[in-house]
Enzyme design. Structure first.
Site, mmCIF file in Angstrom:
data_model
loop_
_atom_site.group_PDB
_atom_site.id
_atom_site.type_symbol
_atom_site.label_atom_id
_atom_site.label_comp_id
_atom_site.label_asym_id
_atom_site.label_seq_id
_atom_site.Cartn_x
_atom_site.Cartn_y
_atom_site.Cartn_z
ATOM 1 N N TYR A 85 7.027 -67.209 -70.570
ATOM 2 C CA TYR A 85 7.150 -67.174 -72.593
ATOM 3 C C TYR A 85 6.599 -68.347 -72.901
ATOM 4 C CZ TYR A 85 10.472 -64.437 -71.262
ATOM 5 O OH TYR A 85 11.691 -63.053 -70.698
ATOM 6 N N SER A 86 4.993 -69.054 -72.862
ATOM 7 C CA SER A 86 4.026 -69.888 -72.882
ATOM 8 C C SER A 86 3.784 -70.278 -74.427
ATOM 9 C CB SER A 86 3.861 -70.696 -71.502
ATOM 10 O OG SER A 86 2.524 -71.289 -71.915
ATOM 11 N N ASN A 87 4.560 -70.953 -75.043
ATOM 12 C CA ASN A 87 3.270 -70.965 -76.587
ATOM 13 C C ASN A 87 2.388 -71.502 -76.466
ATOM 14 O OD1 ASN A 87 5.993 -70.141 -77.300
ATOM 15 N ND2 ASN A 87 6.705 -72.124 -77.436
ATOM 16 N N HIS A 88 1.849 -72.409 -75.681
ATOM 17 C CA HIS A 88 0.311 -72.833 -75.307
ATOM 18 C C HIS A 88 -0.497 -71.646 -74.383
ATOM 19 C CE1 HIS A 88 -2.592 -75.395 -73.679
ATOM 20 N NE2 HIS A 88 -2.038 -74.720 -72.181
ATOM 21 N N ILE A 89 0.073 -70.752 -74.173
ATOM 22 C CA ILE A 89 -1.200 -69.569 -73.387
ATOM 23 C C ILE A 89 -0.865 -68.994 -74.671
ATOM 24 C CG2 ILE A 89 -0.832 -67.124 -72.831
ATOM 25 C CD1 ILE A 89 -1.584 -69.886 -70.696
#
Length: 297
Positions: free
Chosen positions: A64-68
């Site tokens: 769920y990484s927004n960074h990814i």
């Protein structure tokens, strides 16, 4: 490199039946794809990659990484290839969630690894192996948090923000955003972080990046841990969006706003406190149907 693609950042002050002023700084509006705090965390990392003549960006994240998602778009936009090392090898055989699907759509190669391997992401030897395997590659830590990211997140608060607010609130994942806010904050301000993860280990991580002590961190509103939800959280999220027409997502910003509202209702903040809440974006990962999700819980 980044500044020319930034949109104006609006502020929204909410009408509340309490004697405090609550304003939201809508970083989610700075760019439709490189959303919120990720815009600032990636800015100097990709500039460094460009200056070094590198051709690829590799980074780490959970499902769920927004960074990814933000890294995938930014890399493609500025002409880099990208690789995402994703925690959880079992995900390779499952349908991609909206966040990972977004990353893949923007050209990121997703490499799913075991949790044991993922725990090596900070180890010098493991990083050296990746660097050898992927030459001409900028390796960016999980969540984008490094010295270059904090250089960027120190730019989130404007001169007016420093003068006009007493408390700065933000969601916390890896600590890079709150560290930049703390470093750039005025002495009279309190920076209050709402952890999306359970446990106090983030305090030690944040202390690596700042010597200032005008901040506090709570995990009281993490709803059991990272990416976990409760009926209370989803109900709050739905009612907040209906009342204020500001979208939230359940991993970070909804938990932060739940905490802010609870503290206001408890009279945690003195009367006339001017509170600035940083909306850190990440809306590509939001639950699209909170009402139906509530029915499932």
């Amino acid at each position: 490199m980044f500044d020319h693609i930034a949109f104006p950042i609006p502020y929204q002050t909410l009408a509340l039946p309490y004697p405090v002023q609550l304003t939201i700084k809508r970083l989610d509006q700075i760019h439709p794809r490189i959303s919120g705090n990720k815009f600032f965390k990636l800015k100097y990392n990709l500039l460094a990659a460009q200056q070094q003549g590198l051709t690829q960006v590799l980074t780490f994240g959970g499902a769920y990484s927004n960074h990814i998602a933000a890294t995938a778009y930014a890399a493609q936009h500025f002409g880099f290839d990208s690789i995402g090392i994703i925690r959880g090898e079992e995900l390779a055989s499952q349908r991609l969630n909206p966040t990972l699907e977004t990353a893949q759509d923007f050209g990121m190669q997703l490499h799913f690894v075991s949790r044991a391997e993922y725990r090596l992401r900070h180890e010098t030897e493991y990083l050296a192996q990746l660097q050898q395997q992927y030459p001409q590659t900028m390796i960016v830590p999980e969540g984008g948090t490094n010295i270059l990211a904090i250089q960027g997140t120190q730019e989130i608060l404007s001169a007016d923000d420093l003068a006009n607010y007493d408390v700065i609130c933000c969601a916390v994942g890896t600590g890079g955003t709150i560290a930049g806010l703390i470093e750039s904050s005025a002495d009279h301000q309190l920076v209050l972080g709402f952890s999306a993860l359970k446990g106090d280990f983030l305090k030690q991580d944040i202390q690596k990046w700042t010597d200032k002590n005008n901040w506090s961190l709570t995990d009281a509103y993490c709803c059991g841990g990272y990416a976990k939800t409760t009926p209370e959280l989803l109900q709050f999220m739905q009612e907040f969006e209906q009342q204020y027409a500001i979208p939230l997502e359940q991993v970070y910003t909804a938990k932060m706003m739940l905490g802010v509202f609870d503290l206001i209702q408890q009279n945690y903040f003195p009367a006339h406190t001017r509170i600035l809440v940083i909306h850190t974006g990440g809306l590509q990962g939001r639950l699209k149907h909170t009402k139906s999700c509530l029915n499932l819980l």
